[in-house]
Design a protein around this motif. Structure first.
Motif, PDB file in Angstrom:
ATOM      1  N   VAL B  33       1.103 -11.050  10.774  1.00  0.00           N
ATOM      2  CA  VAL B  33       2.246 -10.539  10.021  1.00  0.00           C
ATOM      3  C   VAL B  33       2.476  -9.048  10.301  1.00  0.00           C
ATOM      4  CG1 VAL B  33       1.278  -9.764   7.793  1.00  0.00           C
ATOM      5  CG2 VAL B  33       3.419 -11.035   7.834  1.00  0.00           C
ATOM      6  N   LEU B  34       1.398  -8.310  10.566  1.00  0.00           N
ATOM      7  CA  LEU B  34       1.544  -6.864  10.774  1.00  0.00           C
ATOM      8  C   LEU B  34       1.794  -6.506  12.232  1.00  0.00           C
ATOM      9  CD1 LEU B  34      -1.340  -5.518   8.486  1.00  0.00           C
ATOM     10  CD2 LEU B  34       1.123  -5.361   8.048  1.00  0.00           C
ATOM     11  N   LEU B  35       1.229  -7.324  13.148  1.00  0.00           N
ATOM     12  CA  LEU B  35       1.267  -6.919  14.553  1.00  0.00           C
ATOM     13  C   LEU B  35       2.087  -7.844  15.448  1.00  0.00           C
ATOM     14  CD1 LEU B  35      -0.516  -4.571  14.056  1.00  0.00           C
ATOM     15  CD2 LEU B  35      -2.432  -5.805  15.053  1.00  0.00           C
ATOM     16  N   HIS B  36       2.267  -9.085  14.980  1.00  0.00           N
ATOM     17  CA  HIS B  36       2.939 -10.051  15.847  1.00  0.00           C
ATOM     18  C   HIS B  36       4.281 -10.521  15.307  1.00  0.00           C
ATOM     19  CE1 HIS B  36      -1.110 -11.203  17.945  1.00  0.00           C
ATOM     20  NE2 HIS B  36      -0.765  -9.953  18.109  1.00  0.00           N
ATOM     21  N   GLY B  37       4.732  -9.890  14.250  1.00  0.00           N
ATOM     22  CA  GLY B  37       6.064 -10.210  13.737  1.00  0.00           C
ATOM     23  C   GLY B  37       6.234 -11.607  13.151  1.00  0.00           C
ATOM     24  N   LYS B  38       5.143 -12.299  12.880  1.00  0.00           N
ATOM     25  CA  LYS B  38       5.265 -13.644  12.305  1.00  0.00           C
ATOM     26  C   LYS B  38       5.585 -13.563  10.816  1.00  0.00           C
ATOM     27  CE  LYS B  38       2.157 -15.725  15.695  1.00  0.00           C
ATOM     28  NZ  LYS B  38       0.962 -16.572  15.911  1.00  0.00           N
ATOM     29  N   ARG B  39       6.428 -14.480  10.375  1.00  0.00           N
ATOM     30  CA  ARG B  39       6.834 -14.475   8.971  1.00  0.00           C
ATOM     31  C   ARG B  39       6.833 -15.854   8.329  1.00  0.00           C
ATOM     32  NH1 ARG B  39       6.008 -10.057  10.023  1.00  0.00           N
ATOM     33  NH2 ARG B  39       7.212  -8.141   9.705  1.00  0.00           N
ATOM     34  N   THR B  40       6.847 -16.916   9.123  1.00  0.00           N
ATOM     35  CA  THR B  40       6.964 -18.247   8.522  1.00  0.00           C
ATOM     36  C   THR B  40       5.700 -19.089   8.716  1.00  0.00           C
ATOM     37  OG1 THR B  40       7.871 -19.302  10.502  1.00  0.00           O
ATOM     38  CG2 THR B  40       9.436 -18.227   9.020  1.00  0.00           C
ATOM     39  N   TYR B  41       5.599 -20.067   7.838  1.00  0.00           N
ATOM     40  CA  TYR B  41       4.492 -21.017   7.861  1.00  0.00           C
ATOM     41  C   TYR B  41       4.262 -21.606   9.253  1.00  0.00           C
ATOM     42  CZ  TYR B  41       1.594 -24.740   5.869  1.00  0.00           C
ATOM     43  OH  TYR B  41       0.559 -25.579   5.560  1.00  0.00           O
ATOM     44  N   SER B  42       5.334 -22.064   9.863  1.00  0.00           N
ATOM     45  CA  SER B  42       5.182 -22.707  11.177  1.00  0.00           C
ATOM     46  C   SER B  42       4.774 -21.708  12.256  1.00  0.00           C
ATOM     47  CB  SER B  42       6.457 -23.447  11.570  1.00  0.00           C
ATOM     48  OG  SER B  42       7.595 -22.679  11.284  1.00  0.00           O
ATOM     49  N   GLU B  43       5.200 -20.469  12.122  1.00  0.00           N
ATOM     50  CA  GLU B  43       4.767 -19.453  13.092  1.00  0.00           C
ATOM     51  C   GLU B  43       3.263 -19.188  12.969  1.00  0.00           C
ATOM     52  OE1 GLU B  43       8.688 -16.576  13.744  1.00  0.00           O
ATOM     53  OE2 GLU B  43       7.490 -16.329  11.941  1.00  0.00           O
ATOM     54  N   PRO B  85       5.201  -8.693   4.699  1.00  0.00           N
ATOM     55  CA  PRO B  85       4.061  -7.844   4.322  1.00  0.00           C
ATOM     56  C   PRO B  85       4.503  -6.808   3.290  1.00  0.00           C
ATOM     57  CG  PRO B  85       4.902  -7.203   6.479  1.00  0.00           C
ATOM     58  CD  PRO B  85       5.672  -8.425   6.070  1.00  0.00           C
ATOM     59  N   THR B  86       3.717  -6.664   2.248  1.00  0.00           N
ATOM     60  CA  THR B  86       4.008  -5.653   1.230  1.00  0.00           C
ATOM     61  C   THR B  86       3.554  -4.273   1.720  1.00  0.00           C
ATOM     62  OG1 THR B  86       1.842  -5.945   0.236  1.00  0.00           O
ATOM     63  CG2 THR B  86       3.633  -7.325  -0.626  1.00  0.00           C
ATOM     64  N   ARG B  87       3.868  -3.257   0.952  1.00  0.00           N
ATOM     65  CA  ARG B  87       3.387  -1.898   1.253  1.00  0.00           C
ATOM     66  C   ARG B  87       1.856  -1.899   1.310  1.00  0.00           C
ATOM     67  NH1 ARG B  87       3.093   1.923   4.148  1.00  0.00           N
ATOM     68  NH2 ARG B  87       5.318   1.473   4.368  1.00  0.00           N
ATOM     69  N   LYS B  88       1.255  -2.607   0.362  1.00  0.00           N
ATOM     70  CA  LYS B  88      -0.210  -2.707   0.322  1.00  0.00           C
ATOM     71  C   LYS B  88      -0.761  -3.282   1.626  1.00  0.00           C
ATOM     72  CE  LYS B  88      -3.826  -4.753  -2.629  1.00  0.00           C
ATOM     73  NZ  LYS B  88      -4.063  -5.602  -3.832  1.00  0.00           N
ATOM     74  N   ALA B  89      -0.103  -4.294   2.142  1.00  0.00           N
ATOM     75  CA  ALA B  89      -0.536  -4.891   3.408  1.00  0.00           C
ATOM     76  C   ALA B  89      -0.307  -3.925   4.569  1.00  0.00           C
ATOM     77  CB  ALA B  89       0.204  -6.196   3.649  1.00  0.00           C
ATOM     78  N   ARG B  90       0.860  -3.295   4.580  1.00  0.00           N
ATOM     79  CA  ARG B  90       1.145  -2.333   5.648  1.00  0.00           C
ATOM     80  C   ARG B  90       0.098  -1.224   5.673  1.00  0.00           C
ATOM     81  NH1 ARG B  90       6.959  -0.650   6.488  1.00  0.00           N
ATOM     82  NH2 ARG B  90       8.235  -2.538   6.536  1.00  0.00           N
ATOM     83  N   ASP B  91      -0.394  -0.877   4.494  1.00  0.00           N
ATOM     84  CA  ASP B  91      -1.370   0.215   4.417  1.00  0.00           C
ATOM     85  C   ASP B  91      -2.743  -0.149   4.974  1.00  0.00           C
ATOM     86  OD1 ASP B  91       0.387   2.087   3.491  1.00  0.00           O
ATOM     87  OD2 ASP B  91      -0.194   1.944   1.390  1.00  0.00           O
ATOM     88  N   VAL B  92      -2.961  -1.403   5.339  1.00  0.00           N
ATOM     89  CA  VAL B  92      -4.223  -1.690   6.019  1.00  0.00           C
ATOM     90  C   VAL B  92      -4.091  -1.448   7.520  1.00  0.00           C
ATOM     91  CG1 VAL B  92      -4.743  -3.500   4.316  1.00  0.00           C
ATOM     92  CG2 VAL B  92      -4.154  -4.145   6.640  1.00  0.00           C
ATOM     93  N   LEU B  93      -2.906  -1.166   7.992  1.00  0.00           N
ATOM     94  CA  LEU B  93      -2.699  -0.914   9.423  1.00  0.00           C
ATOM     95  C   LEU B  93      -3.694   0.080  10.029  1.00  0.00           C
ATOM     96  CD1 LEU B  93       1.137  -0.883  10.244  1.00  0.00           C
ATOM     97  CD2 LEU B  93      -0.649  -2.138  11.455  1.00  0.00           C
ATOM     98  N   PRO B  94      -3.914   1.243   9.420  1.00  0.00           N
ATOM     99  CA  PRO B  94      -4.869   2.182  10.029  1.00  0.00           C
ATOM    100  C   PRO B  94      -6.251   1.570  10.216  1.00  0.00           C
ATOM    101  CG  PRO B  94      -3.590   3.288   8.338  1.00  0.00           C
ATOM    102  CD  PRO B  94      -3.239   1.829   8.241  1.00  0.00           C
ATOM    103  N   GLU B 132       4.671   0.457  12.150  1.00  0.00           N
ATOM    104  CA  GLU B 132       5.474   0.401  10.907  1.00  0.00           C
ATOM    105  C   GLU B 132       6.944   0.209  11.231  1.00  0.00           C
ATOM    106  OE1 GLU B 132       5.090   1.157   7.393  1.00  0.00           O
ATOM    107  OE2 GLU B 132       3.132   2.142   7.208  1.00  0.00           O
ATOM    108  N   ALA B 133       7.406   0.924  12.243  1.00  0.00           N
ATOM    109  CA  ALA B 133       8.816   0.826  12.631  1.00  0.00           C
ATOM    110  C   ALA B 133       9.148  -0.592  13.106  1.00  0.00           C
ATOM    111  CB  ALA B 133       9.139   1.846  13.719  1.00  0.00           C
ATOM    112  N   GLU B 134       8.217  -1.183  13.836  1.00  0.00           N
ATOM    113  CA  GLU B 134       8.405  -2.567  14.288  1.00  0.00           C
ATOM    114  C   GLU B 134       8.557  -3.513  13.097  1.00  0.00           C
ATOM    115  OE1 GLU B 134       8.308  -4.722  17.318  1.00  0.00           O
ATOM    116  OE2 GLU B 134       9.346  -2.833  17.752  1.00  0.00           O
ATOM    117  N   ILE B 135       7.697  -3.317  12.099  1.00  0.00           N
ATOM    118  CA  ILE B 135       7.752  -4.148  10.893  1.00  0.00           C
ATOM    119  C   ILE B 135       9.093  -3.961  10.197  1.00  0.00           C
ATOM    120  CG2 ILE B 135       6.733  -4.490   8.609  1.00  0.00           C
ATOM    121  CD1 ILE B 135       4.009  -3.676   9.900  1.00  0.00           C
ATOM    122  N   ASP B 136       9.526  -2.715  10.072  1.00  0.00           N
ATOM    123  CA  ASP B 136      10.830  -2.430   9.461  1.00  0.00           C
ATOM    124  C   ASP B 136      11.931  -3.175  10.195  1.00  0.00           C
ATOM    125  OD1 ASP B 136       9.881  -0.724   7.508  1.00  0.00           O
ATOM    126  OD2 ASP B 136      10.188   1.099   8.698  1.00  0.00           O
TER     127      ASP B 136
END
Lengths: 150, 150
Positions: B33-43, B85-94, B132-136
Motif C-alpha cells: 500500500v505504501l510502496l506499490h500503489g496497491k489499494r484493492t483486495y484483488s491487488e 493508507p492513513t497518516r499513521k501508516a504513511r508515517d512508518v515510511l521512514p 509520499e508524493a507517489e501516495i498522494d
DNA sequence: GAATTTTTCTTGCAATATGCAAGTGATAAA
DNA sequence: TTTATCACTTGCATATTGCAAGAAAAATTC
C-alpha cells in the motif's frame, strides 16, 4: 534515487526483512539484546511479555541461523550461554529506533518520555551511536569476565 | 536524549510496533500500500507471496482497526472497495525504508539496485518525500474517479 | 562428596492460527 | 437474462503456539 521515476524492482527487501524481523518474538528479542543489554536465555525469558521456553529456544536458533546472534558458551562457566548481537543485528538499530519513535507518536499509552523522540530527531546519528556504545560496553564487560574469570 | 544515562523506560514502543507491524503479512500489505500503489483486495491477493484470502481479509480488518488503513467503498461502483493508507501508516515510511536499506546490505539475493540505498543515504528526507508524493498522486487519482465517475 | 540449585533447553499435548479449496452474495457487464 | 467480477466466508486438514513438566549438564551448598 531518481526524483521522477518510480523504481520497478519488486519489493523484495521488505520480504527479506519480514522473514527475519517480521515476527513478534524475534522483534522483541532484538529489542532486548540491542536496547536492554540482555544476553542470556534466562534474561530473555524474564521479559514482561512472557515468552514461552520452547518459542524462545526456537527464535534464538532462528536468529542465530540468520546471523543476527552469536551464541557463545562462557569458557569459565560452561552452563552459561551468551547471545551477542552481530554487526548485522546492530545495523537494524536505525530502523528499530525509527519505528519506536513512530510508536511514541501513535501509542496513547506510550511509556517513552518525549525526550526520546526529540533527542533522536535532533541528532539521529548521535542517538544511534549512543546505543552502539552501550552495546560495546556490555559486550566488553562480558567478554572480560570470559577471559579472566568470575 | 541525554548522552550519559541509560533510559529506564521499559521498551514498550517496540511492543506497540510489534503488535501492528510485527507480523509478516501486515508488513507486506503495508509495503504494497505504501510502496506499490496497491489499494484493492484483488491487488493485494495477486502479490508474489501468495497470501490466502482468509488471511488477507483478516489482516486488512486488523490494519483498519489499528487505524493504518482507511476502507472506502467506491460510490460509483459499490462492488469496489479501496484501502487507503492513513497518516499513521504513511508515517512508518521512514522505518520501512530504513529496514529495506538494511536488507539490501545483508540480503545477497537482493533485487534492489544500489542506487536505492545510495539515494536514501544521500538525502533521506527527499527520498521519503518522493514516496509520499507517489501516495498522494495515486490516492488523488482514485478519489477523482470516485467523484466524477468512470 | 552428596544433595540441591542453576541454566539451557526438550517433550507432550491441547488450543489456536494458517493454508487451501470451495462457496456466497452483491454488483456489474455482456 | 446470463455471465463475470469483486470482496469476502466457510470448512477442514495441517502447522504453529502456549503451557506444564521434564531433563541433562554444570555449579553451588552443605
Amino acid at each position: 534515487m531518481t526524483k521522477d521515476k518510480k523504481p520497478d524492482w519488486d519489493g523484495c527487501p521488505t520480504r527479506y526483512a519480514a522473514g527475519i524481523v517480521g515476527d513478534k518474538w524475534c522483534f522483541l528479542i532484538l529489542r532486548d539484546v540491542l536496547l536492554h543489554g540482555k544476553r542470556t536465555y534466562s534474561e530473555f525469558l524474564k521479559g514482561p511479555e512472557g515468552i514461552s521456553t520452547n518459542i524462545l529456544a526456537n527464535r534464538l536458533a532462528r536468529l542465530e541461523a540468520a546471523d543476527m546472534l552469536d551464541r557463545q558458551i562462557d569458557p569459565r562457566k560452561a552452563s552459561r550461554v551468551c547471545y551477542f548481537p552481530t554487526r548485522k543485528a546492530r545495523d537494524v538499530l536505525p530502523a528499530l529506533i525509527s519505528i519506536m519513535v513512530w510508536s511514541t507518536k501513535y501509542d496513547p499509552a506510550t511509556e517513552a518520555p518525549a525526550s526520546f523522540a526529540a533527542g533522536y530527531q535532533a541528532d539521529p546519528i548521535a542517538a544511534i551511536d549512543w546505543y552502539e556504545a552501550e552495546i560495546d560496553r556490555i559486550d566488553a564487560e562480558i567478554l572480560a569476565r570470559f577471559d579472566h574469570g568470575q
